[in-house]
Scaffold this motif. Sequence first.
Motif, PDB file in Angstrom:
ATOM      1  N   ILE A  61      29.851 -27.518 -24.157  1.00  0.00           N
ATOM      2  CA  ILE A  61      29.549 -27.503 -25.600  1.00  0.00           C
ATOM      3  C   ILE A  61      30.028 -26.198 -26.221  1.00  0.00           C
ATOM      4  O   ILE A  61      29.958 -25.144 -25.600  1.00  0.00           O
ATOM      5  N   CYS A  62      30.547 -26.307 -27.432  1.00  0.00           N
ATOM      6  CA  CYS A  62      30.896 -25.123 -28.225  1.00  0.00           C
ATOM      7  C   CYS A  62      29.955 -25.097 -29.422  1.00  0.00           C
ATOM      8  O   CYS A  62      29.968 -26.034 -30.238  1.00  0.00           O
ATOM      9  N   PRO A  63      29.123 -24.069 -29.564  1.00  0.00           N
ATOM     10  CA  PRO A  63      28.174 -24.035 -30.679  1.00  0.00           C
ATOM     11  C   PRO A  63      28.896 -24.152 -32.025  1.00  0.00           C
ATOM     12  O   PRO A  63      29.969 -23.581 -32.203  1.00  0.00           O
ATOM     13  N   PRO A  64      28.320 -24.915 -32.947  1.00  0.00           N
ATOM     14  CA  PRO A  64      28.980 -25.105 -34.233  1.00  0.00           C
ATOM     15  C   PRO A  64      29.008 -23.821 -35.045  1.00  0.00           C
ATOM     16  O   PRO A  64      28.092 -23.006 -34.978  1.00  0.00           O
ATOM     17  N   LEU A  74      31.939 -26.893 -39.346  1.00  0.00           N
ATOM     18  CA  LEU A  74      31.529 -27.516 -40.605  1.00  0.00           C
ATOM     19  C   LEU A  74      32.755 -27.964 -41.402  1.00  0.00           C
ATOM     20  O   LEU A  74      32.803 -29.084 -41.916  1.00  0.00           O
ATOM     21  N   ALA A  75      33.757 -27.087 -41.449  1.00  0.00           N
ATOM     22  CA  ALA A  75      34.969 -27.424 -42.209  1.00  0.00           C
ATOM     23  C   ALA A  75      35.669 -28.630 -41.586  1.00  0.00           C
ATOM     24  O   ALA A  75      36.256 -29.455 -42.289  1.00  0.00           O
ATOM     25  N   TYR A  76      35.573 -28.733 -40.256  1.00  0.00           N
ATOM     26  CA  TYR A  76      36.214 -29.858 -39.568  1.00  0.00           C
ATOM     27  C   TYR A  76      35.497 -31.175 -39.871  1.00  0.00           C
ATOM     28  O   TYR A  76      36.131 -32.194 -40.153  1.00  0.00           O
ATOM     29  N   VAL A  77      34.175 -31.152 -39.815  1.00  0.00           N
ATOM     30  CA  VAL A  77      33.415 -32.409 -39.967  1.00  0.00           C
ATOM     31  C   VAL A  77      33.397 -32.890 -41.422  1.00  0.00           C
ATOM     32  O   VAL A  77      33.448 -34.089 -41.693  1.00  0.00           O
ATOM     33  N   ARG A  78      33.372 -31.945 -42.336  1.00  0.00           N
ATOM     34  CA  ARG A  78      33.196 -32.267 -43.755  1.00  0.00           C
ATOM     35  C   ARG A  78      34.257 -33.251 -44.250  1.00  0.00           C
ATOM     36  O   ARG A  78      35.444 -33.071 -44.000  1.00  0.00           O
ATOM     37  N   GLY A  79      33.800 -34.291 -44.921  1.00  0.00           N
ATOM     38  CA  GLY A  79      34.738 -35.239 -45.519  1.00  0.00           C
ATOM     39  C   GLY A  79      35.240 -36.310 -44.567  1.00  0.00           C
ATOM     40  O   GLY A  79      35.999 -37.183 -44.958  1.00  0.00           O
ATOM     41  N   ARG A  80      34.856 -36.247 -43.306  1.00  0.00           N
ATOM     42  CA  ARG A  80      35.269 -37.313 -42.377  1.00  0.00           C
ATOM     43  C   ARG A  80      34.489 -38.594 -42.713  1.00  0.00           C
ATOM     44  O   ARG A  80      33.406 -38.522 -43.293  1.00  0.00           O
ATOM     45  N   PRO A  81      35.054 -39.728 -42.342  1.00  0.00           N
ATOM     46  CA  PRO A  81      34.469 -40.998 -42.794  1.00  0.00           C
ATOM     47  C   PRO A  81      32.963 -41.120 -42.562  1.00  0.00           C
ATOM     48  O   PRO A  81      32.263 -41.642 -43.426  1.00  0.00           O
ATOM     49  N   TRP A 108      24.525 -33.570 -46.814  1.00  0.00           N
ATOM     50  CA  TRP A 108      25.474 -32.636 -46.213  1.00  0.00           C
ATOM     51  C   TRP A 108      24.889 -31.219 -46.181  1.00  0.00           C
ATOM     52  O   TRP A 108      24.965 -30.531 -45.153  1.00  0.00           O
ATOM     53  N   ASP A 109      24.302 -30.810 -47.285  1.00  0.00           N
ATOM     54  CA  ASP A 109      23.761 -29.446 -47.343  1.00  0.00           C
ATOM     55  C   ASP A 109      22.671 -29.245 -46.298  1.00  0.00           C
ATOM     56  O   ASP A 109      22.629 -28.217 -45.618  1.00  0.00           O
ATOM     57  N   TRP A 153      22.875 -27.369 -38.710  1.00  0.00           N
ATOM     58  CA  TRP A 153      23.888 -27.182 -37.656  1.00  0.00           C
ATOM     59  C   TRP A 153      24.104 -25.700 -37.351  1.00  0.00           C
ATOM     60  O   TRP A 153      24.234 -25.318 -36.196  1.00  0.00           O
ATOM     61  N   LEU A 154      24.123 -24.895 -38.394  1.00  0.00           N
ATOM     62  CA  LEU A 154      24.375 -23.467 -38.154  1.00  0.00           C
ATOM     63  C   LEU A 154      23.221 -22.816 -37.402  1.00  0.00           C
ATOM     64  O   LEU A 154      23.410 -21.823 -36.699  1.00  0.00           O
TER      65      LEU A 154
END
Lengths: 221, 468
Positions: B233-236, B241-248, B256-257, B263-264
């Motif tokens: 695992i790589c801690p988020p 966040l930038a990667y996950v945001r906006g994914r389907p 989201w907020d 997550w952080l």
Amino acid sequence: MEKFTRLDGVAAPLMRANVDTDAIIPSREMKQVSKTGLSGGLFANWRYADVATRQEDPGFVLNRPSYRGASILVAGSNFGCGSSREHAVWALHEYGVRCVIAPSFGAIFQGNCVRNGILPVALPEDQVQALAALVEAAPGVRLSIDLEAQTITAPGAAAISFGIADGDREMLLEGLDMIGVTLKRQAQIDVFETGYRQARPWRRLDLSGADAAKLERALPL
Amino acid sequence: MGKTIVEKIWSQHLVADLADGASLIYVDRVLLHERTGSIALKSLAETGRPVRSPGQALVCMDHIVDTFVNRSDDTAMPGGKAFIQQTREAAAQANIRVLDIDDPSQGIVHVVSPELGLAQPGLTIVCPDSHTCTQGGVGALAWGIGSTDGEHALATQTLAIRRPRMMRVTFDGVLGAGVTAKDMILHLIGEHTASGGAGYAVEFAGSAVQALSIEGRLTLCNMAVEFAAWTGICPPDEKTLAYVRGRPLAPEGALWDQAAADWLALRSDPDAVYDKEIAIDAAQIAPTITWGTSPQHAVAITGAVPDPAAFADPRQRAGAEAALTYMDLEPGVPLIGLPIQSAFIGSCTNGRLSDLRDAAAVLRGRRVAPGVRAIVVPGSMRVRAAAEAEGLDKVFLDAGFEWRKSGCSMCFFSGGEHFAEKERVVTSTNRNFENRQGPGVRSHLASPATVAASAVAGRLADVRALGA
Ligand code: SF4
């Protein structure tokens, strides 16, 4: 599931380290959506000089007359590493193997063994080596394994104790079906899930309903 | 005492403490594929037990499907059609969504899940497939299980498991040019053996991990199982966040907020305790390649095939000897320059867009050496479409690569398509086991850039020498 209490059987040495589940049951030997019909493919790449014709390789340990049909394997470290395929365990079981003794196991394989009535025994490396030396020196020798007492006994030698997690021991001794056991906790799971979904509502997902259409969305640029 | 990220996710999902220190853990997502998911679905149906939450499961057709452009249910694997059709039927019966052969989102389950935003930080994700650990790259707790546990998860949305021990592997420093996440994980396994992570959940930390893209972190976590770890695992972080945001399937709006803040907070506490720590200087890692039949048989590309006599442990020595026989190699032979017959880019390890870009950067304006068969199989149809949108397909085709549809393809051999017997293959996959890619096939694991450079040279090559 079949119970495991005591076993008295021939032990075969297979001391290569890192024997992976692709070697235990090659992918091409998993021919149908089935848990059976797999033992012929067990160790196929080592067991057969010609896999297609099933012509045996007399050098492979399980083809040697005194080890043929062994029910115990004395194996090298990290046995069952690699692919999660439970077919490796189903193939071993169908062949007649009921116990594997090794210094360590692939984690998924070890769990799969317990779920299918095969006892995985992890022993310190030197004890496994000593057992391997013993079964190599006296081919066809039988070991006695007692899960209640947690001992392995070879003829003329002191019993070796082994440890096993209580849950795994109970599952094997009782032949438990874990799904049935957990389903008895259905109400507890329901309560947990309700609280969980309230605390972290974004984790809800219904791909069979409300969220199905989201799968059509574009990826972010 | 502080907690590790794994302990935090564990306690969020703890339904009940069982006897023997085992825990009943809530499972957020169950992923299945036609190779092993088929049997789990069939067996569950036979026992008459319903799937508890079909909407939390997804089936990907990836393992047996062909990757030819004109594919159908008929596959090169004998009997493969039955796996595909029985999986489709069983999933329909259970009301589980299938990403089928012709779906624009079809692909390798561990590529598709993060790509669609199905995998998210803090989720528990299981799949009857050992490389489920890949999804730890986005901060999910994801692990491979057997088919029986797959049935258990489908029927109960839980699993009974014992908590793993905690290990932290810290890569500090800056990676050299031409060195990738694949080289990091091969280096780790080469140094600490293929059983070095047994019993552990491995957290990847350090500045070199933080500097990786999320796709690089997915590659890193992918091979945690090759280290015998329970998962990686790589801690988020903000990048996650930038990667996950906006994914389907990512949370939206107010959710989201909330999710982002949650997550952080998942990062391990500064005073968290690990059962084992490994530190690696990232600057010392070279492009790394395997010479044998275990991922631990890995050395720097500038190195040579080792002499089995040099292994102190007799079993490791025997393993090395058997590996050299299988691989048809002599001790002391330099890896650079070893002639290859084939090159493969793809798989859940290195079949994402960044991997294709890395390889294309090497191939642009170059051609595959005469006589070498080179194949690229995008990890998903979305990866394929994105690559085509930026013209990468042209680069591969111009260089002499085959450009395929998505799937596991020749990452593994199940009786269908495979490399020719005893061929030497340089491959971006994760397993160099005997016969993994076909009967007698000799696989050398490496990064996509190294595969591309070697395809051009017709021999194992140091990508740094090409100046790419
Ligand atoms: S790409 Fe290879 S390693 Fe990954 S899931 Fe498919 S067969 Fe397994």
